[in-house]
Design an enzyme around this catalytic site. Structure first.
Site, PDB file in Angstrom:
ATOM      1  N   HIS A   1      67.114  64.713 -37.274  1.00  6.22           N
ATOM      2  CA  HIS A   1      66.162  65.634 -36.640  1.00  6.22           C
ATOM      3  C   HIS A   1      66.762  66.062 -35.313  1.00  6.22           C
ATOM      4  CE1 HIS A   1      62.208  67.456 -35.811  1.00  6.22           C
ATOM      5  NE2 HIS A   1      62.541  67.206 -34.551  1.00  6.22           N
ATOM      6  N   CYS A   2      66.906  67.368 -35.122  1.00  3.41           N
ATOM      7  CA  CYS A   2      67.537  67.904 -33.912  1.00  3.41           C
ATOM      8  C   CYS A   2      66.481  68.507 -32.992  1.00  3.41           C
ATOM      9  CB  CYS A   2      68.576  68.955 -34.291  1.00  3.41           C
ATOM     10  SG  CYS A   2      69.434  69.657 -32.861  1.00  3.41           S
ATOM     11  N   PRO A   3      66.257  67.917 -31.820  1.00  2.00           N
ATOM     12  CA  PRO A   3      65.238  68.465 -30.905  1.00  2.00           C
ATOM     13  C   PRO A   3      65.631  69.823 -30.335  1.00  2.00           C
ATOM     14  CG  PRO A   3      66.487  66.717 -29.830  1.00  2.00           C
ATOM     15  CD  PRO A   3      66.892  66.705 -31.270  1.00  2.00           C
TER      16      PRO A   3
ATOM     17  N   ASN B   1      63.786  71.178 -35.371  1.00  2.00           N
ATOM     18  CA  ASN B   1      63.746  71.178 -36.826  1.00  2.00           C
ATOM     19  C   ASN B   1      64.649  70.071 -37.348  1.00  2.00           C
ATOM     20  OD1 ASN B   1      63.075  71.996 -39.396  1.00  2.00           O
ATOM     21  ND2 ASN B   1      64.380  73.811 -39.411  1.00  2.00           N
TER      22      ASN B   1
END
Length: 297
Positions: free
Chosen positions: A146-148, A152
């Protein structure tokens, strides 16, 4: 005094987290637009308006190169941040439920007792390489992480966009850093302080980004060539000390691995679109190398 509702408190915390989730992505957009607009307005456009022919040509070249890289980077950013990482299709659950059909599924990852993996939160059977994201609150196909910064998850359907985004971001950072660094020595006492400050700020910012992105992009290129996700690399392989008996069943060789991540036509790899992608059963079944290990990957 009445007792506080623990569920209500948890709901408040989750609500606050939901409100702050877009902030890193908004910061990313602000930085991208700041660097691009500042570079054009302070460096390349004034060079194009110069009376010196050579300087004008250099200004046109700088503008064209940065505009192309920026366009590819920003489109990739929009695609990776707005494209769903991939959800478990309904037909997969139906197939698993019917024993006669479930035998046709090529599944590598199983529990220690040999049973199918099932998410305890989504209450769904999980295909290979599928993991539950506690931030998104759902399972994602071939989940990488999960990439802040894009707000997404990176997974099966948007992985190519993620690779392109970080690649073009690195290219933009290096280009801006190098060109601004060569410009600084030409400043003199007649140069406005505002110009000096912004150019130095851009140079320092893109220099730091280049260093960080170089390591980050290199790591993800390694994962791409080895056909690992970040989760698999950290949890199953082991970051520095690979687990004893570990075998990556999905490693088909660097060339085949890259084609499964970016598509089978190398000419279309730079384009932020899912074209000529190799069919992997909607992200539920993946080609394996047939290797046998004591433990499932």
């Amino acid at each position: 005094m009445g007792r506080k509702d623990p569920e209500g408190g948890q709901g408040t915390i989750m609500s606050k987290r939901s409100c702050t989730r877009p902030l890193p992505m908004m910061f990313t957009v602000v930085v991208i637009l700041f660097v691009f607009t500042s570079y054009l307005s302070i460096i390349s456009v004034p060079m194009m308006e110069s009376s010196d022919l050579k300087t004008r040509d250099v200004g046109f070249t700088y503008t064209a190169v940065l505009s192309l890289l920026f366009a590819l980077m920003f489109v990739s950013f929009l695609r990776v941040s707005t494209t769903d990482a991939g959800t478990i299709p309904d037909w997969f659950q139906d197939t698993i439920s019917e024993r006669s059909k479930s035998k046709d599924l090529k599944i590598v990852e199983k529990k220690s007792d040999g049973s199918r993996r099932r998410c305890n939160k989504c209450l769904l059977f999980k295909p290979d390489r599928t993991h539950h994201c506690k931030i998104c609150g759902r399972c994602n196909l071939k989940m990488d992480h999960h990439c802040p910064w894009i707000n997404n998850c990176v997974g099966y359907t948007n992985y190519k966009f993620f690779i392109l985004f970080i690649s073009y971001a690195l290219a933009c950072s290096i280009f801006v850093f190098v060109t601004t660094l060569t410009l600084i020595p030409s400043f003199d006492s007649a140069t406005p302080l505002t110009t000096v400050f912004i150019v130095v700020l851009i140079c320092v910012l893109t220099g730091a980004l280049s260093a960080v992105l170089f390591a980050f992009v290199g790591f993800h290129y390694y994962l791409l060539c080895q056909n690992y996700t970040t989760i698999e690399f950290l949890e199953k392989r082991g970051c520095c000390n690979p687990a004893q008996g570990h075998v990556n069943h999905f490693d088909l060789g660097a060339w085949e691995n890259v084609k499964r991540g970016l598509g089978y036509n190398p000419l279309l790899w730079p384009i932020p679109a899912r074209v000529c992608m190799i069919d992997q059963h909607e992200g539920t079944q993946f080609d394996t190398n047939g290797a046998i290990s004591p433990k499932s990957v």
